[in-house]
Design a protein around this motif. Structure first.
Motif, PDB file in Angstrom:
ATOM      1  N   UNK A   1      48.781  15.673  20.407  1.00  9.36           N
ATOM      2  CA  UNK A   1      49.820  16.679  20.173  1.00  9.36           C
ATOM      3  C   UNK A   1      49.185  18.026  19.840  1.00  9.36           C
ATOM      4  N   UNK A   2      49.791  19.093  20.336  1.00 16.57           N
ATOM      5  CA  UNK A   2      49.270  20.440  20.113  1.00 16.57           C
ATOM      6  C   UNK A   2      50.146  21.264  19.187  1.00 16.57           C
ATOM      7  N   UNK A   3      50.122  22.561  19.385  1.00 12.82           N
ATOM      8  CA  UNK A   3      50.869  23.489  18.540  1.00 12.82           C
ATOM      9  C   UNK A   3      52.355  23.481  18.841  1.00 12.82           C
ATOM     10  N   UNK A   4      53.115  24.308  18.129  1.00 10.88           N
ATOM     11  CA  UNK A   4      54.575  24.272  18.291  1.00 10.88           C
ATOM     12  C   UNK A   4      55.019  24.715  19.681  1.00 10.88           C
ATOM     13  N   UNK A   5      54.194  25.474  20.376  1.00  6.37           N
ATOM     14  CA  UNK A   5      54.623  25.911  21.701  1.00  6.37           C
ATOM     15  C   UNK A   5      54.048  25.028  22.803  1.00  6.37           C
TER      16      UNK A   5
END
Lengths: 343, 343
Positions: free
Chosen positions: B70-74
């Protein structure tokens, strides 16, 4: 530089006891002019010569050498308090009778920055501010100042002044300001101006100016300072969570709107980003003061400035948690450095 | 955690040759599901249990152990590309057949973050995202994941996941994310949300979201990187000066508006600021990766996290000019660290 001044200037004397170091004017034989002069300069981004009313404060020992003292874009000429019943000056702790910038020994001159609107120009440059100060010196009969003490934008203008009028200043004391803005700081100010323009185009100027100030505060202050102050829990209020740091920022935004104008903010903020002075053209002896926690003016830029300045230069590094605002928040640490540099 | 899934899921296979490391699905016998599941969780800031459609990608070697990535909010579920004719995944250089996160060896699971709107809740917590992932694991029949690899907000959710489901994950790989947001970063995000709310209240949502993204970019990138890239002269255009960094920021803002929604941004940005996990409740073996130039997640916070985590923890410090975005911009430096941590 033609001087068109005809305005009367007021002599204000009084006694002040506010702030870090009390200021006594009349009692100690100090003098103060808080007035304005009608001057002419040729702005860098203008359409020829133009006239402007420049508001200034000139106070201290009547026959003492003059120091120019200028702060950031939101500072004004009231570097020290004249009115015992009024607010203290923005640098009251350092500019006062007996303080590091001792009004019993020096006479301090400070102006309200001129805005592009006042100049009728597309933009205002740090050189324009320097030209205004030079014209004012002529008007007041000051041939040379002992020092130009500039913090933040004031340091940028001081460099522009020394590059243009090297014979008019003996030394520079520059705090948290350099020969150019850092591109990351420019990016942050660019967003601030974008917020204000969004507010102007939608009729919400005050709210936008407050938000821009909130953003500015995040660049003025230190990361460690925020970590120490704002670690408590969020609170649910008015339909959303409010984080501790938000209340602080919102308050700072509101207070700024009460005292500042959006157009003036746009012009002076942009002036920082247009600033460029070749340090090699500054022959003046200089003391630089920098703060490692300053996120806006990285110490590396002051190191580069030190290496490139033509004149003899000392760099003083002051540890503080307050970031860029250390020049306002650390009078005790700065006082001995200012005293020594002025001696 | 009740699992209400009834949605069909699609089997997508294909061949990709974009990005740093080419991905071949069918040819190498890799499998991919890009689908959604209807799940139920009880959001922290909600009014009881609620149902949500969770979009996910699950791809790699069919019988291999699963890694959550999983990455950042975007970021979205498309961590790697499925469609040879489409865009590469947001971490294509590191998640691919033969890459550091090798799809021939692992099966990677990623979701689109859920927003408060999707949950019908006042806010979405990192715990909610962890609960969604746990429910999805149950739905897909995955008892335990080999690792949770999380960057930025993904690292926060990984910590929440390990604290709540310690038996469901063998190890954590956390890049540029910690147990709490730094208050300075919270301040910067708070201003971003203020900009978006100003846009919502004035009918200029797109312009406001673009400005908020511009501000976010100044926090994602490195100061030295900006200094190197944006040192040229300002240009006069459309009635005002444009500084080199402004063109870059404006472009980044425009591109974000094309792919992101204001409400979703508000919810996920706030979720970062509501995040709090006690590291002492995380027993999982952990590799932390931090970047000294990261202005959003200071290395000091990762040092504190390392000291406080209950499980065995390694901190890898990676020098990069790219700040927080080093997790996206430095695949060559990260690849050996990821390989080693997964081994």
């Amino acid at each position: 530089m033609t001087c068109l001044a005809e305005n009367p200037h007021l002599e204000a004397t009084g006694e002040s006891s506010r702030g870090f170091a009390p200021v006594r004017f009349a009692a100690d034989g100090l003098t103060a002019q808080r007035s304005s002069r009608h001057l002419a300069i040729t702005p860098k981004y203008g359409r020829g010569p133009c006239e402007v009313d420049v508001r200034y404060l000139w106070c201290g020992a009547p026959d003492a050498p003059t120091l120019i003292v200028q702060g950031g874009i939101s500072a004004d000429r009231d570097v020290t308090s004249l009115d015992p019943a009024g607010n203290p000056g923005w640098w009251q702790a350092l500019v006062a009778d007996g303080a590091a910038i001792d009004l019993a020994r020096w006479r301090v001159l400070a102006i309200d920055w001129v805005s592009p609107q006042e100049l009728g120009a597309d933009a205002v440059s740090s050189e324009d501010q320097a030209d205004v100060l030079a014209a004012l010196l002529g008007e007041l009969g000051i041939g040379k100042v002992h020092a130009f003490v500039g913090a933040s934008y004031g340091a940028m203008v001081a460099l522009a002044f020394a590059a243009r009028y090297p014979d008019a200043v003996d030394r520079l004391l520059l705090l948290a300001g350099a020969h150019r803005p850092h591109p990351m700081a420019t990016a942050q100010r660019s967003v601030q101006r974008g917020i204000v323009r969004l507010g102007q185009s939608t009729g919400e100027v005050d709210q936008a100016l407050a938000l821009a100030r909130q953003l500015a505060m995040t660049t003025y202050r230190g990361s460690d300072e925020f970590a120490r102050r704002f670690s408590s829990e969020p609170a649910w209020r008015d339909g959303r969570f409010h984080l501790p740091v938000e209340d602080y920022l919102e308050n700072a935004g509101r207070r700024f709107v009460e005292r500042f104008d959006a157009e003036r903010f746009l012009g002076l903020s942009e002036s920082i980003d247009l600033h460029q002075v070749a340090p090699e053209q500054v022959p003046t002896a200089t003391t630089l003061i920098g703060f490692p926690s300053d996120r806006l003016v990285p110490l590396a830029d002051l190191c580069e400035l030190q290496q490139r300045l033509l004149g003899r230069t000392t760099l003083e590094v002051v540890e503080s948690p307050y970031g860029h605002d250390a020049f306002l928040k650390e009078p005790e640490l700065l006082a001995p450095l200012l005293r020594e540099a002025l001696a």
